[in-house]
Design a protein around this motif. Structure first.
Motif, PDB file in Angstrom:
ATOM      1  N   SER A 101       0.901  -1.622  -0.221  1.00  0.00           N
ATOM      2  CA  SER A 101       0.157   0.387   0.478  1.00  0.00           C
ATOM      3  C   SER A 101       0.901   0.998  -0.137  1.00  0.00           C
ATOM      4  CB  SER A 101      -1.075   0.049   1.160  1.00  0.00           C
ATOM      5  OG  SER A 101      -1.903  -1.379   1.306  1.00  0.00           O
ATOM      6  N   ARG A 102       0.468   2.261  -1.281  1.00  0.00           N
ATOM      7  CA  ARG A 102       0.765   3.189  -0.577  1.00  0.00           C
ATOM      8  C   ARG A 102      -0.150   4.769  -0.151  1.00  0.00           C
ATOM      9  NH1 ARG A 102       3.074   5.047  -6.507  1.00  0.00           N
ATOM     10  NH2 ARG A 102       1.015   5.931  -6.879  1.00  0.00           N
ATOM     11  N   ASP A 103       0.586   5.357   0.731  1.00  0.00           N
ATOM     12  CA  ASP A 103      -0.280   6.358   1.148  1.00  0.00           C
ATOM     13  C   ASP A 103      -0.713   7.549  -0.052  1.00  0.00           C
ATOM     14  OD1 ASP A 103       1.007   7.914   2.039  1.00  0.00           O
ATOM     15  OD2 ASP A 103       0.561   7.539   3.705  1.00  0.00           O
ATOM     16  N   ALA A 104      -1.752   8.878   0.273  1.00  0.00           N
ATOM     17  CA  ALA A 104      -1.749  10.471  -0.570  1.00  0.00           C
ATOM     18  C   ALA A 104      -0.088  10.836  -0.572  1.00  0.00           C
ATOM     19  CB  ALA A 104      -2.619  10.537  -0.160  1.00  0.00           C
ATOM     20  N   ALA A 105       0.574  10.640   0.580  1.00  0.00           N
ATOM     21  CA  ALA A 105       1.829  11.180   0.955  1.00  0.00           C
ATOM     22  C   ALA A 105       2.950  10.192   0.400  1.00  0.00           C
ATOM     23  CB  ALA A 105       2.072  11.413   2.549  1.00  0.00           C
ATOM     24  N   GLY A 106       2.870   8.770   0.094  1.00  0.00           N
ATOM     25  CA  GLY A 106       3.640   8.470  -0.908  1.00  0.00           C
ATOM     26  C   GLY A 106       4.746   7.920   0.071  1.00  0.00           C
ATOM     27  N   LYS A 107       4.196   7.452   1.778  1.00  0.00           N
ATOM     28  CA  LYS A 107       4.781   6.322   2.256  1.00  0.00           C
ATOM     29  C   LYS A 107       4.252   5.040   2.140  1.00  0.00           C
ATOM     30  CE  LYS A 107       4.822   4.511   6.709  1.00  0.00           C
ATOM     31  NZ  LYS A 107       4.191   5.652   8.479  1.00  0.00           N
ATOM     32  N   VAL A 108       5.535   4.047   1.826  1.00  0.00           N
ATOM     33  CA  VAL A 108       4.571   2.874   1.319  1.00  0.00           C
ATOM     34  C   VAL A 108       4.652   1.570   2.526  1.00  0.00           C
ATOM     35  CG1 VAL A 108       5.466   0.311   0.047  1.00  0.00           C
ATOM     36  CG2 VAL A 108       5.753   2.817  -0.628  1.00  0.00           C
ATOM     37  N   THR A 109       3.574   0.748   2.736  1.00  0.00           N
ATOM     38  CA  THR A 109       3.343  -0.180   4.038  1.00  0.00           C
ATOM     39  C   THR A 109       3.337  -1.516   3.505  1.00  0.00           C
ATOM     40  OG1 THR A 109       0.946   0.060   4.573  1.00  0.00           O
ATOM     41  CG2 THR A 109       3.047   1.455   6.089  1.00  0.00           C
ATOM     42  N   THR A 110       3.960  -2.743   3.950  1.00  0.00           N
ATOM     43  CA  THR A 110       3.347  -4.134   3.303  1.00  0.00           C
ATOM     44  C   THR A 110       3.151  -4.934   4.260  1.00  0.00           C
ATOM     45  OG1 THR A 110       6.060  -4.776   3.152  1.00  0.00           O
ATOM     46  CG2 THR A 110       4.900  -3.944   1.305  1.00  0.00           C
ATOM     47  N   ALA A 111       2.380  -6.260   4.483  1.00  0.00           N
ATOM     48  CA  ALA A 111       1.860  -6.190   4.594  1.00  0.00           C
ATOM     49  C   ALA A 111       2.293  -8.119   3.999  1.00  0.00           C
ATOM     50  CB  ALA A 111       0.737  -6.717   5.863  1.00  0.00           C
ATOM     51  N   ALA A 112       2.303  -9.263   4.346  1.00  0.00           N
ATOM     52  CA  ALA A 112       2.409 -10.519   3.933  1.00  0.00           C
ATOM     53  C   ALA A 112       2.515 -11.912   4.705  1.00  0.00           C
ATOM     54  CB  ALA A 112       3.645 -10.868   3.222  1.00  0.00           C
ATOM     55  N   GLY A 113       1.731 -13.259   4.698  1.00  0.00           N
ATOM     56  CA  GLY A 113       1.526 -14.064   4.945  1.00  0.00           C
ATOM     57  C   GLY A 113      -0.273 -14.499   4.123  1.00  0.00           C
ATOM     58  N   VAL A 114      -0.403 -16.135   5.875  1.00  0.00           N
ATOM     59  CA  VAL A 114      -1.366 -16.757   4.527  1.00  0.00           C
ATOM     60  C   VAL A 114      -2.825 -15.905   4.236  1.00  0.00           C
ATOM     61  CG1 VAL A 114      -0.053 -19.024   5.408  1.00  0.00           C
ATOM     62  CG2 VAL A 114      -1.789 -17.741   6.756  1.00  0.00           C
ATOM     63  N   GLY A 115      -3.606 -16.448   3.763  1.00  0.00           N
ATOM     64  CA  GLY A 115      -4.808 -15.862   4.197  1.00  0.00           C
ATOM     65  C   GLY A 115      -5.753 -16.429   4.600  1.00  0.00           C
ATOM     66  N   ASP A 116      -7.412 -15.431   4.818  1.00  0.00           N
ATOM     67  CA  ASP A 116      -8.270 -16.549   5.379  1.00  0.00           C
ATOM     68  C   ASP A 116      -8.443 -18.010   5.013  1.00  0.00           C
ATOM     69  OD1 ASP A 116      -8.556 -14.611   7.613  1.00  0.00           O
ATOM     70  OD2 ASP A 116      -9.754 -13.274   5.852  1.00  0.00           O
ATOM     71  N   LEU A 117      -9.215 -18.721   6.092  1.00  0.00           N
ATOM     72  CA  LEU A 117      -9.981 -20.564   5.439  1.00  0.00           C
ATOM     73  C   LEU A 117     -10.831 -20.033   5.088  1.00  0.00           C
ATOM     74  CD1 LEU A 117      -9.339 -23.591   5.179  1.00  0.00           C
ATOM     75  CD2 LEU A 117     -10.083 -23.377   7.655  1.00  0.00           C
ATOM     76  N   ARG A 118     -11.452 -20.338   4.339  1.00  0.00           N
ATOM     77  CA  ARG A 118     -13.420 -19.721   3.760  1.00  0.00           C
ATOM     78  C   ARG A 118     -14.089 -21.595   3.841  1.00  0.00           C
ATOM     79  NH1 ARG A 118     -10.879 -15.452   1.351  1.00  0.00           N
ATOM     80  NH2 ARG A 118     -11.956 -13.128   1.954  1.00  0.00           N
ATOM     81  N   VAL A 119     -14.670 -22.109   4.166  1.00  0.00           N
ATOM     82  CA  VAL A 119     -15.462 -23.201   4.275  1.00  0.00           C
ATOM     83  C   VAL A 119     -16.742 -23.082   3.475  1.00  0.00           C
ATOM     84  CG1 VAL A 119     -15.505 -25.796   5.919  1.00  0.00           C
ATOM     85  CG2 VAL A 119     -14.363 -23.808   6.662  1.00  0.00           C
ATOM     86  N   ARG A 120     -17.135 -23.975   3.122  1.00  0.00           N
ATOM     87  CA  ARG A 120     -18.341 -23.927   1.638  1.00  0.00           C
ATOM     88  C   ARG A 120     -18.998 -25.211   1.611  1.00  0.00           C
ATOM     89  NH1 ARG A 120     -18.048 -20.464  -2.792  1.00  0.00           N
ATOM     90  NH2 ARG A 120     -18.064 -22.136  -3.908  1.00  0.00           N
ATOM     91  N   PHE A 121     -20.161 -25.392   1.797  1.00  0.00           N
ATOM     92  CA  PHE A 121     -21.247 -26.546   1.090  1.00  0.00           C
ATOM     93  C   PHE A 121     -22.102 -26.105   0.415  1.00  0.00           C
ATOM     94  CE2 PHE A 121     -24.945 -28.984   2.379  1.00  0.00           C
ATOM     95  CZ  PHE A 121     -23.898 -30.516   2.481  1.00  0.00           C
TER      96      PHE A 121
END
Length: 268
Positions: A101-121
């Motif tokens: 992500s880059r905000d309007a002021a130009g600051k950059v942040t990052t996040a990484a990892g596994v996603g959420d688990l979705r269970v469907r029937f």
């Protein structure tokens, strides 16, 4: 991309007889999937069989003025197992995703990892290969993703896939859905509504999908409306293997500007 569009135009001009889009739930029928695009089909995985449907790679880009967020999903598999001749269980989990992500002021942040688990029937309510098919698809999202990747809240809902096969190789899919979403302030939940109209046609081993998708949530902090136009092309390489490519184009400010993906589905 230009070459792909040119080949597609040639394909559409061929006088080959149109075939129906795969919608059957039987083991001897071609693979029927809940991808590409955002639509779900009423078909279920045949009893005792396993089916995998996955984004090999997906990119989500969102702009808001000078701010921008890009997310990469390094595979996004859904594993399905046929429970009965009319029902299946599905697990969806992203093994690794990265959000920049880059905000309007130009600051950059990052996040990484596994996603959420979705269970469907999924429970199909109609005949396995009829021209009209209807199913119920309740689902729940479990918060397995870290902060910045997910919202750390349990969410869920129910979708009602409807498929209507019409002469000439066309299939119309409707997708009403009720969502139970976490409030932005993390204190409760609110309702959301999703709907889509998908029109698909098969040309030999290729299927072209066009879709209009709409979503609205009723968060107490402010309602959000999203709309997109989704287009994709699927190739049935053999009766149990499908490859696809597609893009979802945002039509409002609150919708991701572009979601691009390539995917693969197989039944065992």
């Amino acid at each position: 991309m230009i070459r792909l569009l040119a080949r597609l135009a040639v394909l559409l001009a061929l006088p080959a007889a149109a075939q129906p889009v795969p919608t059957a739930s039987t083991a001897d029928a071609p693979i029927c999937t809940d991808r590409p695009t955002k639509s779900n089909f009423a078909c279920t995985v045949p009893k005792g069989l396993v089916q995998i449907e996955a984004d090999a790679l997906a990119w989500i880009s969102t702009r808001a003025g000078a701010a921008r967020t890009d997310q990469l999903l390094f595979s996004n598999p859904t594993l399905k197992f046929g429970l009965t001749s009319r029902s299946d269980i599905q697990l969806n989990w992203v093994p690794y995703t990265r959000v920049r992500s880059r905000d309007a002021a130009g600051k950059v942040t990052t996040a990484a990892g596994v996603g959420d688990l979705r269970v469907r029937f999924k429970q199909r309510l109609t005949a396995s290969d009829g021209a009209f098919q209807l199913a119920l698809l309740p689902f729940v999202k479990l918060p397995t993703a870290r902060a910045g990747v997910g919202n750390a809240r349990v969410e869920g809902g129910i979708a009602v896939p409807v498929n209507i096969s019409v002469p000439g190789g066309w299939t119309v899919t409707l997708g009403p859905q009720l969502d139970v979403l976490a409030d932005a302030d993390g204190r409760g939940h609110h309702a959301g509504l999703t709907g889509l109209v998908n029109i698909a046609r098969q040309f030999g081993v290729f299927t072209l999908y066009n879709e209009i998708w709409a979503s609205r949530d009723f968060d107490p902090a402010g309602s959000v409306r999203q709309y997109s136009y989704d287009v994709s092309l699927a190739w049935l390489a053999n009766p149990v293997l499908q490859l696809d490519i597609g893009a979802n184009i945002g039509l409002t400010r609150d919708t991701p500007d572009l979601v691009a993906y390539v995917g693969v589905s197989s039944r065992f």
